[in-house]
Design a protein around this motif. Structure first.
Motif, PDB file in Angstrom:
ATOM      1  N   GLU A  11       0.834  -1.213   0.000  1.00 49.73           N
ATOM      2  CA  GLU A  11       0.000   0.000   0.000  1.00 49.73           C
ATOM      3  C   GLU A  11       0.863   1.255   0.000  1.00 49.73           C
ATOM      4  OE1 GLU A  11      -3.824  -1.894   2.394  1.00 49.73           O
ATOM      5  OE2 GLU A  11      -2.335  -0.735   3.490  1.00 49.73           O
ATOM      6  N   TYR A  12       1.936   1.225   0.773  1.00 50.70           N
ATOM      7  CA  TYR A  12       2.818   2.380   0.818  1.00 50.70           C
ATOM      8  C   TYR A  12       3.467   2.613  -0.545  1.00 50.70           C
ATOM      9  CZ  TYR A  12       6.698   5.467   1.855  1.00 50.70           C
ATOM     10  OH  TYR A  12       7.579   6.520   1.819  1.00 50.70           O
ATOM     11  N   GLU A  13       3.889   1.534  -1.189  1.00 48.47           N
ATOM     12  CA  GLU A  13       4.509   1.661  -2.508  1.00 48.47           C
ATOM     13  C   GLU A  13       3.525   2.274  -3.502  1.00 48.47           C
ATOM     14  OE1 GLU A  13       7.632   1.770  -4.893  1.00 48.47           O
ATOM     15  OE2 GLU A  13       7.745   1.030  -2.841  1.00 48.47           O
ATOM     16  N   SER A  14       2.294   1.809  -3.452  1.00 44.46           N
ATOM     17  CA  SER A  14       1.248   2.359  -4.335  1.00 44.46           C
ATOM     18  C   SER A  14       1.021   3.842  -4.021  1.00 44.46           C
ATOM     19  CB  SER A  14      -0.040   1.561  -4.146  1.00 44.46           C
ATOM     20  OG  SER A  14      -1.084   2.117  -4.889  1.00 44.46           O
ATOM     21  N   TRP A  15       0.923   4.163  -2.739  1.00 48.17           N
ATOM     22  CA  TRP A  15       0.710   5.556  -2.317  1.00 48.17           C
ATOM     23  C   TRP A  15       1.900   6.428  -2.725  1.00 48.17           C
ATOM     24  CZ3 TRP A  15       3.402   8.769   0.991  1.00 48.17           C
ATOM     25  CH2 TRP A  15       2.748   9.938   1.388  1.00 48.17           C
ATOM     26  N   ARG A  16       3.100   5.897  -2.560  1.00 48.21           N
ATOM     27  CA  ARG A  16       4.312   6.655  -2.886  1.00 48.21           C
ATOM     28  C   ARG A  16       4.378   6.955  -4.390  1.00 48.21           C
ATOM     29  NH1 ARG A  16       7.258  10.465  -1.668  1.00 48.21           N
ATOM     30  NH2 ARG A  16       9.455  10.296  -2.128  1.00 48.21           N
ATOM     31  N   ASN A  17       3.999   5.974  -5.201  1.00 49.73           N
ATOM     32  CA  ASN A  17       3.975   6.204  -6.658  1.00 49.73           C
ATOM     33  C   ASN A  17       2.968   7.293  -7.022  1.00 49.73           C
ATOM     34  OD1 ASN A  17       5.973   4.323  -7.160  1.00 49.73           O
ATOM     35  ND2 ASN A  17       4.519   2.646  -7.480  1.00 49.73           N
ATOM     36  N   LEU A  18       1.801   7.249  -6.375  1.00 53.74           N
ATOM     37  CA  LEU A  18       0.797   8.306  -6.622  1.00 53.74           C
ATOM     38  C   LEU A  18       1.335   9.661  -6.156  1.00 53.74           C
ATOM     39  CD1 LEU A  18      -2.489   6.461  -5.579  1.00 53.74           C
ATOM     40  CD2 LEU A  18      -1.877   7.225  -7.891  1.00 53.74           C
ATOM     41  N   TYR A  19       2.041   9.655  -5.041  1.00 48.97           N
ATOM     42  CA  TYR A  19       2.593  10.903  -4.512  1.00 48.97           C
ATOM     43  C   TYR A  19       3.637  11.483  -5.476  1.00 48.97           C
ATOM     44  CZ  TYR A  19       4.533  14.270  -1.250  1.00 48.97           C
ATOM     45  OH  TYR A  19       4.945  15.429  -0.655  1.00 48.97           O
TER      46      TYR A  19
END
Length: 181
Positions: A11-19
């Motif tokens: 989830e963090y990786e997905s969020w970080r990519n969106l960020y």
């Protein structure tokens, strides 16, 4: 716990990519001077934020699950530790009681080992003080190598000396009596 960490990392990786996408979009927006491009970038920004919110919410939920998991695991571990502490407390208590009983038994045996011969020697000396020098002591008491053995030897020597003195006095009295007649 491990599954939650794997889930959180994904989830963090997905969020970080969106960020990162959002960060680039903000930079483009800041550098853009074209009004039409700015409107399109704002629209893209809002869409990206809408995509990011559920990922952030999922991450928050995963963190809450991890916290609850930690609470449950810590509580279970604490329960086990308390049970072990109670068991150790019982073992220590039994050990203390066993130690006290053992100490009392050894103390009683040591006391008996001292008082029995001392009582016998005292009785023998009391008998001698009443004029009876014929008594005897247990040979085991005389053989002892410490103070009680020394007292027993002295009592036997005293008894022997007193018996000899009585015999000598008696013999001298007989000699005097036969010379007088």
């Amino acid at each position: 716990g491990r599954e939650l960490m794997i889930k959180f990392n994904a989830e963090y990786e997905s969020w970080r990519n969106l960020y990162k996408e959002l960060d680039q979009l903000v930079e483009q927006l800041a550098n853009s001077s074209n009004n039409e491009q700015r409107v399109a970038l704002h629209k893209e920004y809002r869409t990206l934020i809408k995509r990011m919110i559920p990922v952030s919410d999922a991450m928050g939920k995963t963190v809450d699950e991890a916290a609850q998991n930690n609470i449950e695991n810590t509580t279970a571990m604490a329960k086990v530790e308390v049970e072990q502490a109670i068991l150790m407390e019982k073992v220590i208590l039994v050990s203390i009681i066993f130690g006290m009983i053992t100490s009392m038994v050894f103390g009683w045996k040591i006391s008996k080992n001292i008082t029995t011969p001392l009582t016998s020697v005292t009785e023998s000396i009391t008998t001698m003080s009443n004029g009876d020098y014929t008594g005897s002591l247990n040979h085991a008491y005389i053989q002892r190598g410490y103070e009680i053995g020394d007292i027993a030897k002295a009592a036997v020597t005293l008894s022997g000396n007193m018996q000899k003195m009585v015999r000598d006095l008696s013999a001298n009295a007989n000699t005097v009596a036969s010379s007088a007649t």
